[in-house]
Write an enzyme that holds these catalytic residues in place. Structure first.
Site, PDB file in Angstrom:
ATOM      1  CB  THR A 195      60.111 -70.330  27.353  1.00 32.32           C
ATOM      2  OG1 THR A 195      60.449 -70.470  25.967  1.00 32.32           O
ATOM      3  CG2 THR A 195      58.600 -70.398  27.505  1.00 32.32           C
ATOM      4  N   UNK A 196      62.846 -69.674  27.008  1.00 25.04           N
ATOM      5  CA  UNK A 196      64.298 -69.881  27.116  1.00 25.04           C
ATOM      6  C   UNK A 196      65.111 -68.663  26.670  1.00 25.04           C
ATOM      7  N   GLY A 197      66.423 -68.853  26.495  1.00 18.13           N
ATOM      8  CA  GLY A 197      67.319 -67.739  26.210  1.00 18.13           C
ATOM      9  C   GLY A 197      67.094 -67.063  24.877  1.00 18.13           C
TER      10      GLY A 197
ATOM     11  CB  CYS B 205      62.497 -68.291  23.768  1.00 16.33           C
ATOM     12  SG  CYS B 205      60.732 -68.011  23.917  1.00 16.33           S
ATOM     13  CB  THR B 206      64.455 -64.230  26.649  1.00 16.24           C
ATOM     14  OG1 THR B 206      63.914 -65.252  27.499  1.00 16.24           O
ATOM     15  CG2 THR B 206      64.353 -62.890  27.357  1.00 16.24           C
TER      16      THR B 206
END
Length: 438
Positions: A349-351, A353-354
């Protein structure tokens, strides 16, 4: 003599607009200086002033990189600044990428010096440290009282055209750039002194630190998808209702393994997200927006894939250390291999997280299992080193669009999964982002 003109770039949270519920807000100029900008202005008041603050939501920037950057540059340009300060972003991944992107663009496209600040593990640091000065900060806003003064001091030095020293002396993250400098002692004398320290077991600092390269060979393409066993892994935090393993919402110390045998659809009654890095409402409404169990189950019944593995692995990637991400993947990859999994679809999902997701991608792929990474912030996935990357829809719902009807949304999700399967069936020799057609 007129004061140095400073423009400050910040996200929606530090502008006081709101948290995740306002992360999709478009770029705008603040009517008055937010507290963090006022604090920056106070720190430099003897020789400079913050003449304006430009704000953009983290999700909006991450999902509209080119448009957001161009609009922000126009707003910054309107103030005719002498220098731009972005952040600090600490360990907020999307914010870090946005702040560093703005910093680089201001330098390259406007010809104006700029500086940002963030935690060394922020994905924005890895992506942009070669191109911009990034002051090293703590990992949370608790470090603001040390981060902002350090950025202010450096910004003034940069604005006045003073000589910038090395990263240790100046406090910025090492850029991997070599430059000539004069020392009082000859190189031979310094080398012997360093050797003596090493022999004594004392701390020493090399003058030529080597860059660290960590690339993984892409897994071999799947020859016959109709016979392949596909597993799902996610850094998007999907867990059974109630989060039975108590996976942390940020900086996870664990992952979960969950049985989906006999489950055709991840409904809100049985599943939710533990993720704290974005608005959870969309994933809580339909967890298939993060891991496409419904579509893969359909494909299994249709014979498109051989089998959907009965277990999926999940953690929350936001703020999670790279070392932890690698450790998780090292552990569960042994099970994937033992269970005869042929390929993995990994979603993020988010930064940060990526970053976590891409780190797990590499560890899984070291075993020879091909992996495709479905993520919205694809530049982070590229920087970390994922080999097969498929663009997602949006940070809080990578495989869905809540604005569509249920049938339309599932059809969209199927197109993304089809693209992921195409990636897994394509031989690649280098990192590849597969063009979206949805």
């Amino acid at each position: 003599m007129s004061k140095i003109r400073v423009v400050h770039y910040i996200n929606q949270f530090f502008a006081g607009v709101g948290g995740e519920e306002k992360a999709d807000i478009e770029p705008f100029i603040a009517e008055s200086l937010p507290p963090v900008s006022q604090s920056l202005s106070n720190l430099i008041k003897d020789e400079a002033e913050v003449v304006g603050t430009v704000v953009c939501g983290d999700s909006y920037f991450g999902e509209n990189l080119v448009e957001a950057k161009n609009r922000i540059l126009e707003m910054i340009k309107s103030f005719n600044p002498d220098i731009v300060v972005a952040g600090p972003a600490f360990n907020a991944g999307r914010y870090g990428v946005a702040a560093a992107t703005v910093t680089k663009a201001v330098q390259d496209e406007l010809g104006i010096p700029a500086v940002t600040g963030m935690y060394i593990e922020n994905p924005g640091a890895d992506m942009f440290k070669k191109y911009a000065y990034i002051i090293s900060t703590g990992n949370s806003a608790a470090a603001m009282r040390t981060a902002l003064p350090a950025m202010a001091k450096f910004a003034m030095k940069l604005a006045k055209g003073e000589e910038i020293g090395g990263p240790v002396a100046e406090g910025y993250i090492e850029r991997g750039i070599r430059f000539n400098m004069f020392k009082e002692d000859r190189g031979a004398k310094r080398a012997v002194a360093m050797l003596v320290k090493k022999l004594k077991g004392e701390e020493y600092e090399t003058e030529y630190p080597m860059p660290s390269f960590d690339k993984v060979e892409p897994g071999k393409a799947i020859k016959d998808m109709s016979k392949a066993k596909i597993a799902i892994v996610t850094s998007g935090g999907i867990v059974p209702k109630g989060n039975p393993d108590r996976i942390e919402s940020s900086s996870a110390s664990k992952y979960g393994k969950y049985d989906i045998q006999g489950i055709d659809d991840l409904t809100s009654e049985g599943w939710e997200t533990a993720h704290g890095g974005h608005d959870p409402i969309y994933a809580n409404e339909d967890a298939d927006r993060v891991i496409p169990v419904d579509v893969l189950r359909d494909m299994e019944k249709e014979g498109v894939i051989g089998e959907l593995h009965r277990y999926f692995y999940s953690t929350t990637g936001n703020g999670t250390a790279v070392a932890s991400s690698k450790k998780f993947a090292e552990e569960f990859t042994k099970e994937l291999v033992a269970d005869g999994v042929d390929a993995v679809i990994l979603t993020s999902t988010u930064g940060t997280c990526t970053r976590c997701g891409a780190s797990m991608v590499k560890e899984i792929e070291r075993s020879g299992i091909p992996v495709v990474h479905i993520a919205t912030v694809t530049p982070i996935s590229l920087t970390v080193g994922a080999n097969r990357i498929v663009p997602a829809i949006a940070i809080p719902h990578p495989l869905g669009n809540p604005a569509l009807s249920h049938e339309e949304e599932k059809a969209l999700r199927r197109k993304i999964v089809e693209k992921a399967l195409e990636a897994l069936q394509t031989e690649v020799e280098e990192q590849t982002v597969f063009e979206r057609n949805y």
